[in-house]
Scaffold this active site. Structure first.
Site, PDB file in Angstrom:
ATOM      1  N   ASP A   1      85.303   4.254  96.051  1.00 54.61           N
ATOM      2  CA  ASP A   1      85.800   4.855  94.802  1.00 54.61           C
ATOM      3  C   ASP A   1      85.269   4.032  93.630  1.00 54.61           C
ATOM      4  O   ASP A   1      85.533   2.832  93.523  1.00 54.61           O
ATOM      5  CB  ASP A   1      87.330   4.881  94.811  1.00 54.61           C
ATOM      6  CG  ASP A   1      87.880   5.929  93.849  1.00 54.61           C
ATOM      7  OD1 ASP A   1      87.495   5.896  92.660  1.00 54.61           O
ATOM      8  OD2 ASP A   1      88.654   6.790  94.284  1.00 54.61           O
TER       9      ASP A   1
ATOM     10  N   SER B   1      88.581  11.028  90.270  1.00 52.93           N
ATOM     11  CA  SER B   1      88.476  11.045  91.734  1.00 52.93           C
ATOM     12  C   SER B   1      88.951  12.373  92.313  1.00 52.93           C
ATOM     13  O   SER B   1      88.524  12.752  93.409  1.00 52.93           O
ATOM     14  CB  SER B   1      89.306   9.910  92.333  1.00 52.93           C
ATOM     15  OG  SER B   1      88.782   8.680  91.933  1.00 52.93           O
TER      16      SER B   1
ATOM     17  N   ASP C   1      96.873   9.691  97.448  1.00 52.48           N
ATOM     18  CA  ASP C   1      96.059   9.545  96.245  1.00 52.48           C
ATOM     19  C   ASP C   1      94.902  10.554  96.263  1.00 52.48           C
ATOM     20  O   ASP C   1      94.581  11.140  97.295  1.00 52.48           O
ATOM     21  CB  ASP C   1      95.545   8.102  96.157  1.00 52.48           C
ATOM     22  CG  ASP C   1      95.128   7.741  94.742  1.00 52.48           C
ATOM     23  OD1 ASP C   1      95.648   8.336  93.778  1.00 52.48           O
ATOM     24  OD2 ASP C   1      94.265   6.852  94.597  1.00 52.48           O
TER      25      ASP C   1
ATOM     26  N   THR D   1      91.516  10.959  96.195  1.00 54.05           N
ATOM     27  CA  THR D   1      90.347  11.122  97.056  1.00 54.05           C
ATOM     28  C   THR D   1      90.751  11.690  98.410  1.00 54.05           C
ATOM     29  O   THR D   1      90.173  12.658  98.909  1.00 54.05           O
ATOM     30  CB  THR D   1      89.622   9.775  97.230  1.00 54.05           C
ATOM     31  OG1 THR D   1      89.295   9.264  95.938  1.00 54.05           O
ATOM     32  CG2 THR D   1      88.355   9.928  98.050  1.00 54.05           C
TER      33      THR D   1
ATOM     34  N   ARG E   1      96.900  15.882  90.537  1.00 54.87           N
ATOM     35  CA  ARG E   1      96.878  14.811  91.527  1.00 54.87           C
ATOM     36  C   ARG E   1      98.147  13.962  91.555  1.00 54.87           C
ATOM     37  O   ARG E   1      98.437  13.310  92.551  1.00 54.87           O
ATOM     38  CB  ARG E   1      95.664  13.918  91.281  1.00 54.87           C
ATOM     39  CG  ARG E   1      95.661  13.312  89.890  1.00 54.87           C
ATOM     40  CD  ARG E   1      94.415  12.484  89.632  1.00 54.87           C
ATOM     41  NE  ARG E   1      94.447  11.241  90.379  1.00 54.87           N
ATOM     42  CZ  ARG E   1      93.490  10.326  90.310  1.00 54.87           C
ATOM     43  NH1 ARG E   1      92.412  10.525  89.558  1.00 54.87           N
ATOM     44  NH2 ARG E   1      93.583   9.210  90.999  1.00 54.87           N
TER      45      ARG E   1
ATOM     46  N   GLU F   1      87.972   5.740 102.779  1.00 52.42           N
ATOM     47  CA  GLU F   1      87.808   5.426 101.356  1.00 52.42           C
ATOM     48  C   GLU F   1      88.142   3.970 101.079  1.00 52.42           C
ATOM     49  O   GLU F   1      89.202   3.480 101.459  1.00 52.42           O
ATOM     50  CB  GLU F   1      88.733   6.306 100.500  1.00 52.42           C
ATOM     51  CG  GLU F   1      88.553   6.033  99.011  1.00 52.42           C
ATOM     52  CD  GLU F   1      89.730   6.448  98.129  1.00 52.42           C
ATOM     53  OE1 GLU F   1      89.528   6.576  96.925  1.00 52.42           O
ATOM     54  OE2 GLU F   1      90.854   6.638  98.657  1.00 52.42           O
TER      55      GLU F   1
ATOM     56  N   ASP G   1      87.517   0.961  92.430  1.00 50.63           N
ATOM     57  CA  ASP G   1      87.857   1.671  91.195  1.00 50.63           C
ATOM     58  C   ASP G   1      89.156   1.162  90.574  1.00 50.63           C
ATOM     59  O   ASP G   1      89.212   0.854  89.380  1.00 50.63           O
ATOM     60  CB  ASP G   1      88.007   3.164  91.510  1.00 50.63           C
ATOM     61  CG  ASP G   1      88.567   3.954  90.340  1.00 50.63           C
ATOM     62  OD1 ASP G   1      87.816   4.178  89.372  1.00 50.63           O
ATOM     63  OD2 ASP G   1      89.747   4.335  90.385  1.00 50.63           O
ATOM     64  N   LYS G   2      90.187   1.062  91.373  1.00 44.81           N
ATOM     65  CA  LYS G   2      91.495   0.719  90.787  1.00 44.81           C
ATOM     66  C   LYS G   2      91.468  -0.665  90.148  1.00 44.81           C
ATOM     67  O   LYS G   2      92.039  -0.880  89.069  1.00 44.81           O
ATOM     68  CB  LYS G   2      92.591   0.826  91.853  1.00 44.81           C
ATOM     69  CG  LYS G   2      92.811   2.279  92.276  1.00 44.81           C
ATOM     70  CD  LYS G   2      93.970   2.461  93.213  1.00 44.81           C
ATOM     71  CE  LYS G   2      93.998   3.893  93.754  1.00 44.81           C
ATOM     72  NZ  LYS G   2      94.194   4.911  92.714  1.00 44.81           N
TER      73      LYS G   2
ATOM     74  N   HIS H   1      89.533  -0.487  86.854  1.00 44.94           N
ATOM     75  CA  HIS H   1      90.395   0.023  85.775  1.00 44.94           C
ATOM     76  C   HIS H   1      91.188  -1.124  85.146  1.00 44.94           C
ATOM     77  O   HIS H   1      91.405  -1.151  83.936  1.00 44.94           O
ATOM     78  CB  HIS H   1      91.396   1.047  86.320  1.00 44.94           C
ATOM     79  CG  HIS H   1      90.858   2.440  86.424  1.00 44.94           C
ATOM     80  ND1 HIS H   1      90.353   3.125  85.331  1.00 44.94           N
ATOM     81  CD2 HIS H   1      90.756   3.282  87.476  1.00 44.94           C
ATOM     82  CE1 HIS H   1      89.964   4.335  85.724  1.00 44.94           C
ATOM     83  NE2 HIS H   1      90.184   4.448  87.014  1.00 44.94           N
TER      84      HIS H   1
ATOM     85  N   ASP I   1      82.416   8.288  94.283  1.00 43.28           N
ATOM     86  CA  ASP I   1      82.881   9.535  93.676  1.00 43.28           C
ATOM     87  C   ASP I   1      82.515   9.636  92.200  1.00 43.28           C
ATOM     88  O   ASP I   1      82.368  10.730  91.658  1.00 43.28           O
ATOM     89  CB  ASP I   1      84.377   9.740  93.911  1.00 43.28           C
ATOM     90  CG  ASP I   1      85.213   8.549  93.503  1.00 43.28           C
ATOM     91  OD1 ASP I   1      84.637   7.501  93.150  1.00 43.28           O
ATOM     92  OD2 ASP I   1      86.452   8.667  93.537  1.00 43.28           O
ATOM     93  N   HIS I   2      82.369   8.494  91.546  1.00 39.18           N
ATOM     94  CA  HIS I   2      81.983   8.475  90.128  1.00 39.18           C
ATOM     95  C   HIS I   2      81.622   7.032  89.789  1.00 39.18           C
ATOM     96  O   HIS I   2      81.947   6.113  90.548  1.00 39.18           O
ATOM     97  CB  HIS I   2      83.133   8.962  89.229  1.00 39.18           C
ATOM     98  CG  HIS I   2      84.416   8.220  89.473  1.00 39.18           C
ATOM     99  ND1 HIS I   2      84.606   6.926  89.044  1.00 39.18           N
ATOM    100  CD2 HIS I   2      85.542   8.560  90.150  1.00 39.18           C
ATOM    101  CE1 HIS I   2      85.804   6.530  89.423  1.00 39.18           C
ATOM    102  NE2 HIS I   2      86.397   7.494  90.112  1.00 39.18           N
TER     103      HIS I   2
ATOM    104  N   HIS J   1      86.473   5.748  83.629  1.00 40.66           N
ATOM    105  CA  HIS J   1      85.323   6.048  84.485  1.00 40.66           C
ATOM    106  C   HIS J   1      84.098   6.256  83.596  1.00 40.66           C
ATOM    107  O   HIS J   1      84.225   6.536  82.407  1.00 40.66           O
ATOM    108  CB  HIS J   1      85.547   7.332  85.278  1.00 40.66           C
ATOM    109  CG  HIS J   1      86.724   7.271  86.196  1.00 40.66           C
ATOM    110  ND1 HIS J   1      87.280   8.395  86.748  1.00 40.66           N
ATOM    111  CD2 HIS J   1      87.445   6.226  86.653  1.00 40.66           C
ATOM    112  CE1 HIS J   1      88.293   8.040  87.512  1.00 40.66           C
ATOM    113  NE2 HIS J   1      88.422   6.731  87.467  1.00 40.66           N
TER     114      HIS J   1
END
Lengths: 469, 469
Positions: A42, A93, A145, A147, A158, A333, A338-339, A342, A380-381, A432
């Site tokens: 992610d 995501s 979550d 994904t 989501r 995943e 990602d988290k 952030h 995913d991004h 993102h």
């Protein structure tokens, strides 16, 4: 929540006879089963990969990832909720996982439903399961979550993860989220947790037990109790995971929500703002700036005793391949890349790439013994972190040159300094970003050098010999 | 400036007989000539490619680049000047071009010389030329700028471009630059411009005439006059380029320094800072912010009448392939992707990717007719620009969320808004960044899915059948 697509699936099952009952008698004459292991990092863009490589292996070193036979990119395509013919240029995501899981584009926040008109989209998990192919999902985020959810659930938002949050919830204090049309009372499929336990998944491993403790909509039992009633063995510890019976469905819930990162910044530090002195604040061409102190990464005590992604992957592979003559689809995943980005925690993201790389080791070892196994690794991004010069290219000009954002200065094991910048916004969480993302495969013939995320759905479906609908 | 490596080249020439005189009699018995076209997008990382694709072709569209048979990445490796065993994690164009041109790592700012001990490194141009293979360099920067220079010059500092600047120069007001050890009086090879005209290059096309107007060190003639004396046809206009005689060496100098970008922001605008109102300045959770107005890209009037990269590439291919039975090496650089990103001009960078893509069209058309042609496209380092959400992921929280850096909001031809963020520093020019960079090829067999920039030197050398030294 509209069930059009799911109805099509039912029609497909009827047409092709893909029910477990009709398929089983033919198993003995089927070819060697084919398996797909899809690993999603992610937010794992080329910056995150390079940051992790520099720290874990050295600038000239290589991750397991780097040795994959095929390397390409995927276009990340997102559409606007209010005008689904219009592209927006940064994904979340939910919509990107929807593209991979269903082959269809949607808007940010949506889980396997269409932008605008909210129709359910059939996922690869549903198609595989209908074709008697085993299915499993593993993550170190909550199993509810985005994904992971896009592979088994259909919901317009989501964040409607549990029965307690589907009616009304909030995030960051003020953002109201609800999914009234997805309530079962309104003809929907219920919250993401409720949809998980109602799914045909053979296993789902990750965090998020708090989303399963509330009562099922209009019932007196919790979602956990319903899961057990529907045949899931609920696992909540590493020990339980290690000894879980292979003949039962698994629901692993190893943390209240997302599982904690493996690595953290020294003393728990994250990115910090450079501190200009009073002179520089008064006159931008003068004065000096104090940069954040360098740090190393250290083990995060909060992750102690919890199963790592590799163990979850190993156990999932053992479960899915046990007495399996019709193949499987497994999605793994690594969510914390990602988290943690952030939250501007470079070490957390590095640990996330490390966990992905270890899970990939397991996947490759499995594929070595089971040659009909396609491994795809992708993101995913893209995400906010950038490696910037530790010494500015313009250091010689005599004025302080530094980021307007926040900075982590990592002392790498090869004893150099890596500066990582976070500056996509001024909020408590970074954004993102919109670059195309890497795609890796162990099988160059199965993947072109560039494709869309939605194309990945078709690559997987074709490899598993699931007929077109 | 030390000549050790160049001496090795002379030894190599002696050993293998790679002089023009001895090689020519064997031409008739040689195999079909092999050609390499290396296209470098300066600063062309995956973000720059995606930005350009979104604007030029639409989010779901494809650049010519995207259709290349092979796509992989290159590790960008840079070492410290004061400790060449230590990696630094962000490159400049000088050290990364040196890696590609010579197969050796060096420190930022150096042109084909080693970090610390300042030895000259033999370049692919020198090896090719000694092996009777024709060589050409094309760029829309000055022909003396770092990327191009690393292929023909050896100097300790990239900014020593002309005889006037080699002794003492400055940049950004205060940064003093000089290369006294590279003066011919001190046993060096002179400035970059002087080294160009003394090289065996068959052609060099780009900007930078101002670096050729000063007098050659200790001589009364200008570098331009020396170039003419040494057999170069000096070209200064599109018309001259179109009709230049193929039997002479070419030195194209189409602009005073770097050639102007093809595209610019509407009314010449570049990235701008979001403007918070007084309330928000006083209380970060309240108030509003005014974002920069959306814009489109427009033709840059300054580039009118100047040759584009495609024309220069077409003419270079015509020149190098004319009556050529021993092959050629051509490097084409699209330089303005990086230079415009430094200046936070998204449209300039987009035009730079567009120019590269058009030059690639020419290269592919040539390779279609001349199958023994390897085309490699890559970048030298990543850059600052990031696509960020036009609507923040956190828009719903009720507080203004915006970048601390500068922003361009582009209205794309597909009628959506693309927000591009620049926030690596607070200076008048953005920084490079440190991600691995894309590599494309028309020949999947010639390139692994991951390699270092220095490996590219060996790929090219092997393809051209230049023996090991």
């Amino acid at each position: 929540m509209k069930r059009l697509a799911f109805n099509s699936l039912i029609a497909l099952i009827t047409t092709f006879g893909f029910t477990q009952v009709s398929a089983q008698p033919d198993l003995a004459t089927q070819p060697i089963p084919k398996n797909v292991i899809l690993i999603i990092g992610d937010g794992m863009d080329d910056h995150q990969i390079t940051i992790a490589r520099n720290y874990l292996k050295g600038a000239a070193g290589r991750l397991t990832l780097d040795n994959m036979a095929q390397r390409g990119v995927a276009q990340v395509l997102t559409v606007a909720e209010n005008d689904p013919k219009k592209f927006v240029y940064v994904a979340d995501s939910a919509n990107s996982a929807t593209a991979i899981a269903t082959g269809q584009l949607t808007s940010r926040g949506r889980i396997a439903t269409t932008a605008g008109d909210d129709n359910d989209l059939t996922s690869i998990i549903e198609l595989a399961s209908a074709a008697n192919i085993k299915t499993g999902l593993v993550s170190n985020s909550s199993v509810t979550d985005a994904t992971m959810a896009a592979f088994y659930a259909h919901i317009n938002m989501r964040f409607c993860q549990s029965p307690a949050s589907i009616e009304k919830t909030s995030d960051f204090g003020q953002m109201t989220i609800d999914c009234p049309q997805d309530l079962q009372a309104n003809g929907g499929l219920g919250s993401i947790a409720e949809q998980l336990v109602a799914s045909n998944l053979d296993l789902a491993l990750g965090g998020g037990i708090k989303y399963f403790r509330p009562k099922v909509e209009n019932q007196s039992m919790s979602v956990i109790e319903l899961a057990e009633q529907l045949g899931f063995e609920v696992l909540t510890s590493t020990k339980q995971l290690q000894s879980a019976p292979l003949d039962k469905k698994w629901l692993g819930l190893f943390a209240p929500s997302d599982m904690p990162a493996r690595l953290r910044g020294q003393d728990g530090r994250s990115a910090e703002e450079p501190q200009p002195d009073i002179t520089h604040r008064a006159l931008s061409s003068k004065g000096e700036v104090r940069m954040p102190e360098p740090m190393i990464c250290e083990p995060n005590p909060k992750s102690k005793g919890l199963p790592h992604l590799k163990l979850m992957t190993d156990r999932a592979l053992a479960h899915l391949s046990q007495d399996n003559r019709s193949g499987f689809f497994l999605m793994v995943e690594s969510a914390l890349i990602d988290k943690e980005a952030h939250d501007r925690r470079a070490c957390g993201s590095i640990g996330g790439v490390e966990q992905l790389d270890e899970a990939l080791d397991s996947a490759l070892a499995f594929a070595q013994k089971n040659p009909n196994t396609l491994i795809i690794v992708t993101a995913d991004h893209s995400q906010s972190a950038q490696i910037v010069p530790e010494n500015s290219l313009f250091k010689g000009v005599g004025v302080p040159v530094y980021t307007p954002g926040k900075l982590v200065r990592l002392r790498t094991p090869e004893n150099s300094l890596m500066a990582i910048n976070y500056a996509t916004n001024n909020f408590i969480k970074e954004e993102h970003t919109g670059a195309n993302v890497p795609v890796f495969s162990n099988d160059a013939a199965s993947l072109p050098s560039m494709l869309t995320q939605a194309d990945l759905f078709h690559v997987i479906k074709n490899y598993l010999n699931i007929p077109n609908n």
